[in-house]
Design an enzyme around this catalytic site. Structure first.
Site, mmCIF file in Angstrom:
data_model
loop_
_atom_site.group_PDB
_atom_site.id
_atom_site.type_symbol
_atom_site.label_atom_id
_atom_site.label_comp_id
_atom_site.label_asym_id
_atom_site.label_seq_id
_atom_site.Cartn_x
_atom_site.Cartn_y
_atom_site.Cartn_z
ATOM 1 C CE LYS A 33 -3.680 2.358 2.580
ATOM 2 N NZ LYS A 33 -4.588 2.337 3.744
ATOM 3 C CB SER B 53 -7.720 4.461 2.755
ATOM 4 O OG SER B 53 -6.893 3.885 3.756
ATOM 5 C CB SER C 85 -8.248 1.874 5.809
ATOM 6 O OG SER C 85 -8.888 3.118 5.899
#
Length: 523
Positions: A111, A186, A210
């Site tokens: 990520k 996210s 997230s």
């Protein structure tokens, strides 16, 4: 000769690291703190401050310890649109780790809120555009040490301030099951890449759901580990009391395997971690029936105002199938869970203002590794490109700045006190049950918005109270929480969340593994 050279160098001109504040600046600082100081007295303070700045010059010239970068790599490349149709990749790389290890042969996406040395890092935002870390996050080093192959940085939401998947400045991340719908955020890119089978594993970050939100809407497995189990060192923080980083994959086996690799004490670099932390072999504890395991279906996790009946019904029915593996499944209640836990979370989220913006991305008051290059990039970004913050960031700044200006940090402090009461409530429930189950999100993936969406609509979609109501409480309390696909309704994945006791991630994984076998059974 060396001593003479050093003495000569110290006598030569060298630009100061910190300039002496002007009388005008000192006057402004005094006014900010309601100090009534005349110019003559300010001049005296200026003289004393000038002497104090010697320490800043000295510290600036010292070499700070930075985690070593062990594995060679090139900067990688930004993929062409035709090679990135779901917009799930931010940057592509080919970083090969050890030739042997638990992750040898496994491909991994990182990520883009996690630092990979030499590879551009944007955190989904123009605030960090152009930043290239000079260090690897601890979890990156551990993945490479274990033989993993890093295939790139996955897209994430702008400053990670969205549970939806349309706020990243590189464009919306499309749901792998329906390109018109949100992948969840996210950690949007990580979930989509897994669902598309482009990588075996991925990292996710989780401050309010997230990891679990995109796992639910993308039909993969995502674990928010116990708070402190996995070091956050080298990741962009939001609030030190909420920050988690964890594994995502298509199977529970791979989530457990990745957790074994990335978990563990980080030699004091991450203040979230207890010094006596030990990591079991999670993969060896997955098998066997669930005899004696008690599963509680959390009453307050079902039937909220935003809940869709098919989601509630599917999760409840699938949870009851655990009885076939020997578990006892029954209803239970934690009244504080809904809606009060979400209200407490919203108030504590004020901390992200102190960490992200006022603290220039890192905050202060904790011992550990402070990546100063990241701090400099964030500080410069907030100073020069504040207008490029996402609407969710501007909302956060305006709300919490007004609150703290008028009331100080009173509500944040009270929220933290109430979170201890919330933690106790879940702990009491988990003294009677081994795990608690509820829908990860009360409704299925929503449609991505059109380009004419208003600012208020962006904030309401990206920071949806109903979407976060089951996930954000466990960022407050630090309990391990895993989302696994319960099945599909109307062609869309439905996530089931399994929550366990602190540092008993093994039982959460064991129950998830048993369910995965039941769900995928041909019988």
């Amino acid at each position: 000769m060396q001593g003479g050279a050093a003495s000569t160098a110290s006598a030569l001109y060298s630009p100061s690291a910190v300039r002496t504040p002007s009388l005008q600046q000192l006057s402004q600082s005094a006014a900010k703190f309601n100090l009534d100081i005349d110019e003559a007295e300010l001049k005296q303070y200026q003289d004393v401050i000038k002497e104090a700045l010697v320490s800043y010059d000295r510290v600036d010239k010292m070499t700070e310890p930075i985690p070593a970068v062990k594995w060679p790599r090139t900067p990688g490349w930004r993929p062409d649109p035709e090679d990135n149709p779901h917009n799930a990749w931010y940057f592509r790389t080919e970083i090969t780790g050890a030739s042997t290890g638990k992750l040898h042969g496994k491909t991994v996406a990182i990520k883009d809120n996690v630092a990979v040395a030499g590879v551009p890092m944007m955190n989904g935002s123009r605030i960090m555009e152009g930043y290239v870390p000079d260090y690897d996050a601890t979890i990156v080093t551990r993945i490479l040490d274990a033989g993993g192959s890093i295939k790139g940085k996955s897209s994430c939401e702008d400053l990670c301030l969205s549970g939806d998947s349309f706020t990243s400045v590189t464009g919306p991340v499309l749901n792998a099951h329906d390109r018109t719908r949100s992948a969840g955020g996210s950690s949007s890119g990580s979930a989509t890449l897994l669902a598309l089978e482009q990588v075996d594993m991925a990292t996710g970050g989780d401050q309010g759901g997230s990891i679990r939100i995109p796992a639910a809407w993308s039909g993969v497995v995502g674990l928010k580990p116990t708070y402190g189990l996995v070091p956050y060192t080298g990741c962009v923080p939001v609030d030190i009391t909420l920050d988690h980083v964890g594994p995502m994959a298509r199977t529970v086996d791979d989530v457990a395997l990745m957790l074994e690799v990335i978990a563990g004490y980080d030699n004091g670099l991450d203040p979230r971690q207890p010094a006596n932390l030990t990591v079991p072999e999670y993969t060896k504890q997955l098998t066997g029936d669930l005899g004696g395991i008690r599963v509680g279906l959390l009453k307050e996790g079902f039937g909220s105002e935003s809940a869709e009946a098919d989601v509630d019904e599917l999760v409840r029915a699938q949870a009851h199938r655990l009885t076939s593996a020997g578990a006892v499944v029954e209803d239970m209640s934690v009244p504080l869970h809904y809606p009060d836990a979400s209200h407490i979370y919203n108030v504590i989220n004020e901390g992200c203002l102190e960490t992200m913006i006022k603290g220039n991305g890192l905050g202060v008051g904790w011992k550990g590794f402070y990546p100063t290059s990241m701090l400099d990039a964030l500080a410069k970004g907030y100073r020069t490109r504040a207008h490029d913050m996402p609407p969710t960031g501007k909302f956060t700044y305006l709300l919490y700045d007004c609150i703290t200006t008028n009331y100080g940090n009173r509500f944040y402090a009270k929220g933290q006190n109430l979170s201890r009461m919330l933690t106790h409530a879940y702990n009491q429930a988990l003294s009677r049950y081994d795990v608690i189950i509820m829908p990860t999100i009360p409704f299925k993936a929503t449609k991505l918005p059109n380009k004419d969406i208003s600012t208020s609509e962006i904030c309401k979609m990206a920071l949806n109270f109903g979407q976060m109501s089951n996930v954000c409480p466990f960022n407050l309390t630090g309990h391990p929480a895993l989302s696994i696909n319960a099945g599909f309704s109307q062609g869309l994945p439905v996530g089931m969340m399994i929550v366990g006791r602190h540092f008993d991630d093994a039982t959460v994984l064991k129950v998830a593994h048993a369910f995965e076998n039941i769900r995928d059974s041909k019988i």
